[in-house]
Motif scaffolding. Structure first.
Motif, PDB file in Angstrom:
ATOM      1  N   ARG A   1      56.481  16.605 -44.189  1.00 33.62           N
ATOM      2  CA  ARG A   1      57.865  16.534 -43.742  1.00 33.62           C
ATOM      3  C   ARG A   1      58.521  17.889 -43.911  1.00 33.62           C
ATOM      4  N   ARG A   2      59.571  18.092 -43.134  1.00 33.14           N
ATOM      5  CA  ARG A   2      60.433  19.271 -43.237  1.00 33.14           C
ATOM      6  C   ARG A   2      61.847  18.742 -43.397  1.00 33.14           C
ATOM      7  N   ASP A   5      62.936  15.561 -41.517  1.00 36.40           N
ATOM      8  CA  ASP A   5      62.141  15.464 -40.284  1.00 36.40           C
ATOM      9  C   ASP A   5      60.672  15.211 -40.624  1.00 36.40           C
ATOM     10  N   LEU A   7      57.052  15.604 -39.567  1.00 36.09           N
ATOM     11  CA  LEU A   7      56.297  16.453 -38.641  1.00 36.09           C
ATOM     12  C   LEU A   7      55.005  15.797 -38.169  1.00 36.09           C
ATOM     13  N   TYR A   8      54.432  14.963 -39.020  1.00 31.43           N
ATOM     14  CA  TYR A   8      53.144  14.339 -38.662  1.00 31.43           C
ATOM     15  C   TYR A   8      52.999  13.062 -39.466  1.00 31.43           C
ATOM     16  N   SER A 107      51.435  20.932 -36.327  1.00 32.15           N
ATOM     17  CA  SER A 107      52.150  20.341 -37.462  1.00 32.15           C
ATOM     18  C   SER A 107      52.073  21.238 -38.688  1.00 32.15           C
ATOM     19  N   ALA A 110      54.326  24.337 -38.261  1.00 32.74           N
ATOM     20  CA  ALA A 110      55.742  24.011 -38.445  1.00 32.74           C
ATOM     21  C   ALA A 110      56.066  23.808 -39.927  1.00 32.74           C
TER      22      ALA A 110
END
Length: 469
Positions: A1-2, A5, A7-8, A107, A110
């Motif tokens: 996660r970011r 969010d 991410l994958y 992913s 990012a």
């Protein structure tokens, strides 16, 4: 996660042997520098960069060593990133006692970009659980595909080649036996070799040809076509009790030549059981193109006393070509009250267009006869056809014939067989086929390269002219 969010987020098969015993929520750790080795996971003061974290590292050429180094540095999990997941599993190692998985490049990039920007990032890994292998019955990414040079099905038969448990040389640090896993065709080949040895032991009266036929013919078909897995995954139990054998384990019908084309192949079927067999023979198309093909099997029904054999002819014709480049299927030979022997077959519908002699040159067009300093003839023979997948086009025979400039035949300079695609060099000394020095004058070498498939087309040809001074 970011941050918040994701991410994958997906269910991913583990690459290692250690599943997570409970859900993990981890910070992200990365190696130092671009070279991933054991020292890359420690800073200049000797502190681990990944201890208690999820190590996110590039896949690289040796993911086993990279994952082991991260685990030895204290990582709680290892995420390998790259354009595609590695084909197969990592080898079991005592130091690799943490979960290892793959994530795609986008992913990972990012995630790492957000970490470098100072954003809050993290990795959550759920509790591991057993799951069905969705790739069961298909081939691994590192396996070859396509037909043999003569148009037959290859491989004959398949075997598991991913994460095969095996003994390792030496001992573990505590003195116990050392075990590991292997991936690759070499492991699958060893499994088939062991099965063949067991079959010889159980059926010692059979010949090598009969044993091969039974090992292949009683295999279990998977989800992949015969051009990838052959007859399927071998079943040593089914082969051991098989009642029939054939003189050929696989068949190739060559390349379709047009609406009036047909091909005929023969099989010799033998009863290797201890009973009289009533046998039916059927040609089956497994690629869904049965409308385009017409088979004639003669005879379709036979009676085989114990130990006796019978010749069967199989003729195929097609009024038109199907949309697929290769159609495959099986010749099913089924005894009443017993299991069927299957002989895989293939038929190509796209003849290769590339020449088998794409480039032929000589470095000196005129030269004196010399054994010490010959002219060099360079021949690029064979081709690699990338239409619908990579297919090797070998040369079954290469003839090099010498003629005078006026067209008078002098003799055979060279005749080679079974050439793989490549560049071949020949020394032209100025001597003829009988090793006698040629008279000064102009000559030409006429080359002809025949394909491995029995085509009706003419071979690829090339001509090189030179002068002996």
């Amino acid at each position: 996660r970011r941050g918040l969010d994701v991410l994958y987020d997906t269910v991913q098969p583990l690459l290692g042997a250690a599943p997570p015993t409970h859900a993990l929520t981890l910070a992200v750790g990365t190696p130092r520098g671009t070279t991933v080795n054991s020292s890359a996971f420690f800073d200049e003061s000797g502190n681990s960069l990944v201890a208690g974290k999820a190590a996110v590292i590039p896949l690289g050429s040796d993911p086993q060593a990279a994952a082991s180094a991260a685990a030895a540095a204290g990582a709680r999990a290892v995420l390998l990133y790259g354009p595609a997941a590695p084909p197969g599993a990592l080898r079991i190692a005592e130091t690799l006692d943490v979960p290892v998985a793959w994530i795609p490049d986008a992913s990972a990039e990012a995630l790492l970009a957000a970490q470098r920007a100072g954003l809050d990032v993290g990795v959550a890994i759920g509790h591991g659980h057993p799951a069905a292998n969705g790739d069961r019955g298909f081939i691994a990414g590192f396996s070859s595909r396509g037909l043999a040079f003569d148009g037959r099905i290859k491989p004959d038969v398949s075997a598991p080649g991913v994460a095969l448990a095996t003994a390792e040389p030496g001992k573990a640090p505590d003195g116990s036996a050392l075990y590991g896993t292997v991936n690759g065709t070499s492991g699958a080949a060893a499994s088939v070799a062991g099965a063949a040895a067991l079959l010889v032991e159980m059926r010692p009266a059979l010949t090598a040809t009969q044993l091969r036929s039974m090992l292949v013919g009683y295999a279990q078909r998977g989800g992949a076509p015969a051009t990838q897995t052959g007859a399927g995954t071998f079943r040593i139990g089914a082969s051991a009790v098989g009642e029939l054998s054939a003189d050929q384990a696989t068949l190739g019908f060559g390349i379709w030549q047009g609406p009036k084309w047909h091909a005929k192949r023969t099989l010799v079927i033998r009863n290797v059981s201890t009973r009289r067999l009533q046998v039916s023979v059927t040609a089956i198309t497994t690629a869904g193109e049965s409308e385009a093909l017409q088979f004639k099997v003669s005879p379709q029904r036979i009676v085989l006393p114990e130990g006796r054999a019978r010749r069967i002819s199989v003729t195929v014709e097609a009024a038109s070509a199907p949309p697929t480049a290769v159609v495959d299927g099986v010749i099913q030979i089924e005894p009443a009250g017993g299991q069927a022997l299957r002989v895989p077959w293939a038929l190509e519908f796209s003849a290769p267009s590339a020449s088998l002699l794409p480039r032929v040159t000589i470095n000196h067009a005129a030269f004196p006869a010399s054994d010490a300093q010959p002219a060099i003839l360079t021949v690029q023979a064979g081709a690699v056809d990338a239409t619908g997948g990579v297919q090797i086009r070998a040369v079954s025979r290469l003839d090099m014939l010498l003629y005078t400039a006026g067209g008078r035949y002098v003799g055979v300079m060279a005749r080679l067989r079974d050439l793989l695609p490549g560049t071949y060099s020949f020394g032209i000394t100025g001597r003829g086929p009988n090793s006698i020095v040629l008279a000064p004058g102009s000559y030409e070498l006429r080359l002809a390269a025949w394909p491995t498939l029995p085509l009706q087309a003419t071979p690829s040809r090339a001509t090189v002219r030179f002068r002996v001074e």
